[in-house]
Scaffold this motif. Structure first.
Motif, short mmCIF file in Angstrom:
data_model
loop_
_atom_site.label_atom_id
_atom_site.label_comp_id
_atom_site.label_asym_id
_atom_site.label_seq_id
_atom_site.Cartn_x
_atom_site.Cartn_y
_atom_site.Cartn_z
N TRP A 76 -3.69 20.85 1.62
CA TRP A 76 -2.69 20.46 2.58
C TRP A 76 -3.01 19.08 3.15
N ALA A 95 13.12 20.57 3.31
CA ALA A 95 12.15 21.17 2.39
C ALA A 95 11.17 22.05 3.15
N GLY A 96 10.70 21.55 4.30
CA GLY A 96 9.71 22.31 5.05
C GLY A 96 10.26 23.63 5.56
N LEU A 102 0.88 10.27 14.38
CA LEU A 102 2.20 10.85 14.23
C LEU A 102 3.31 9.83 14.36
N ASN A 103 3.00 8.65 14.89
CA ASN A 103 4.07 7.69 15.08
C ASN A 103 4.40 6.92 13.81
N LYS A 104 3.50 6.96 12.85
CA LYS A 104 3.78 6.32 11.58
C LYS A 104 4.28 7.37 10.62
N ALA A 105 5.44 7.15 10.04
CA ALA A 105 5.99 8.16 9.13
C ALA A 105 5.03 8.36 7.96
N TYR A 106 4.95 9.59 7.51
CA TYR A 106 4.02 9.92 6.45
C TYR A 106 4.40 9.20 5.16
N TYR A 107 3.42 8.60 4.51
CA TYR A 107 3.64 8.02 3.19
C TYR A 107 2.47 8.45 2.33
N PRO A 108 2.72 9.00 1.15
CA PRO A 108 1.60 9.53 0.38
C PRO A 108 0.71 8.44 -0.16
N GLY A 141 -2.11 17.13 5.80
CA GLY A 141 -2.38 16.66 7.15
C GLY A 141 -3.82 16.85 7.57
N VAL A 168 4.67 17.84 7.83
CA VAL A 168 3.68 17.32 6.90
C VAL A 168 2.26 17.56 7.40
N ASN A 169 2.01 17.24 8.67
CA ASN A 169 0.64 17.20 9.16
C ASN A 169 0.21 18.45 9.91
N LYS A 218 12.16 12.75 13.52
CA LYS A 218 10.95 12.07 13.08
C LYS A 218 9.73 12.94 13.35
N ARG A 249 12.88 15.91 4.45
CA ARG A 249 11.56 16.54 4.57
C ARG A 249 11.63 17.79 5.40
N GLU A 277 7.12 14.90 10.81
CA GLU A 277 5.68 14.66 10.86
C GLU A 277 4.93 15.97 11.07
N PRO A 334 7.59 19.31 2.03
CA PRO A 334 7.87 18.37 3.12
C PRO A 334 7.18 17.03 2.94
N THR A 335 6.26 16.92 1.97
CA THR A 335 5.64 15.62 1.72
C THR A 335 6.45 14.80 0.73
N LEU A 372 -4.87 11.57 12.18
CA LEU A 372 -3.45 11.77 12.45
C LEU A 372 -2.87 10.61 13.24
#
Lengths: 247, 109
Positions: A71, B57-58, A80-86, A73, B90-91, B83, B54, B87, A125-126, A78
């Motif tokens: 997983w 999907a989640g 959280l203010n930056k959108a996730y990018y793989p 995260g 994902v996290n 947003k 996202r 997040e 979700p990723t 962490l």
């Protein structure tokens, strides 16, 4: 020998310092001198620098933080203010999940929709449209896939060997199924994947086989046949969640 | 109008003669700036679309569609924006699952 001793002593001091609460506090300090004294990475080039990347790879190879590799995260700090990018390690081919679908008796289009979703990674979700976050999908019994209505004799596949007027060849669904059954499912899925470099790469993650045997048992693919055409309420996604590392 | 040097500086990394030949670079730089202006506005739209995909999907992983999920959150007056929801998905999968469970419970399982 004296140099070696000094180096050992300094290394031990660094470890001790880091392990005390004072060291831990100083490790988070921004002062370069403090961090150098503790042996913490002072490379300020950001996430993309080699040292940081190697450190993260080392962490994830060692089983991640708390041993949860899969997983996302849990594997890094962490923000959280930056959108996730793989990052590279999230889309590493070695970590991708394998799925298997039995096409026997399934409607072609509905099967292809689900397959393309899992190839693209839209079930996670990723999901990122610019990166390959999906898994590998193995489709077996491609020669027994079904179509409704009169498509068995009426659905026509067109192709050219030579791109000149009058040289277009046609064959029907049943003819193509006798000739190359895998191509039917491949064509259906390819039309549903994005077109371009990324789409071509995703298409290579699709493995179709005409019979019921496939050579990918070692990857322990997760069976998702029962999820075709199911509403999210009725779909039993426990196996997929477990394969992805959610529970 | 900017000087030639300024334009060529903006044209760094362009393909072919667009990064060296001023008459071609001028056209490409103008286009690039127009795209930048347009895409500063598009970025906000694109990011929201990505967050929604996202979250969809989640939540579908737990059997709830995005539309039902957001509707349920609104009914319970959870003001988290898309947003943050994406997040979390994902996290912080545990927290996200808690939200989905809340919606499912409210809708009667």
């Amino acid at each position: 020998r004296r140099d070696g001793e000094r180096r050992e002593k300094r290394k031990m001091e660094k470890t001790v310092l880091r392990n005390t609460s004072l060291g831990a506090a100083a490790a988070t300090s921004r002062s370069v001198r403090n961090r150098n004294a503790l042996g913490v990475n002072t490379n300020t080039r950001g996430n993309r620098s080699t040292n940081n990347r190697l450190e993260r790879l080392r962490v994830s190879a060692a089983g991640g933080v708390d041993g949860q590799v899969k997983w996302v995260g849990n594997r890094r700090k962490l923000d959280l203010n930056k959108a996730y990018y793989p990052l590279g390690e999230d889309v590493d081919a070695q970590k991708k999940v394998w799925y298997v679908v039995d096409a026997e008796g399934k409607t072609l289009g509905r099967l292809a929709t689900m397959v393309s979703m899992y190839l693209r990674g839209k079930h996670l979700p990723t999901y990122s449209p610019s990166m390959d976050t999906g898994g590998y999908v193995v489709v077996i019994n491609c020669d027994k896939v079904a179509v409704t209505g009169r498509k068995e004799t009426d659905k026509v596949y067109y192709y050219h060997r030579v791109h000149r007027p009058g040289t277009m060849k046609t064959e029907t669904f049943s003819e193509l199924r006798d000739r190359i059954p895998e191509r039917i499912v491949e064509r259906a899925v390819k039309g549903m994947l994005p077109k371009g470099r990324l789409g071509n790469k995703l298409f290579t993650h699709l493995k179709c086989y005409g019979g019921s045997e496939h050579p990918h048992e070692a990857q322990k693919p997760v069976d998702i046949t029962s999820l075709i055409d199911k509403k999210p309420k009725d779909a039993d996604l426990a196996a997929v969640r477990q394969a992805v590392g959610l529970e | 109008m900017a000087s030639k040097a300024k334009i060529l500086r903006l044209a760094k990394g362009f393909r072919g003669r667009s990064n060296s030949c001023i008459s071609i670079a001028r056209e490409r730089v103008e286009k690039a700036l127009q795209y930048a202006y347009r895409d500063r506005k598009n970025k906000k739209r694109d990011m929201r679309r990505l967050w929604i995909t996202r979250i969809n999907a989640g939540s579908r992983e737990y059997g709830v569609r995005y539309s039902d999920f957001v509707r349920g959150l609104g009914a319970q007056q959870v003001e988290l924006n898309r947003k943050m929801l994406s997040e979390l998905a994902v996290n912080e999968p545990g927290s996200f699952k808690a939200l989905v469970d809340q919606v499912r419970f409210m809708r009667g399982g």
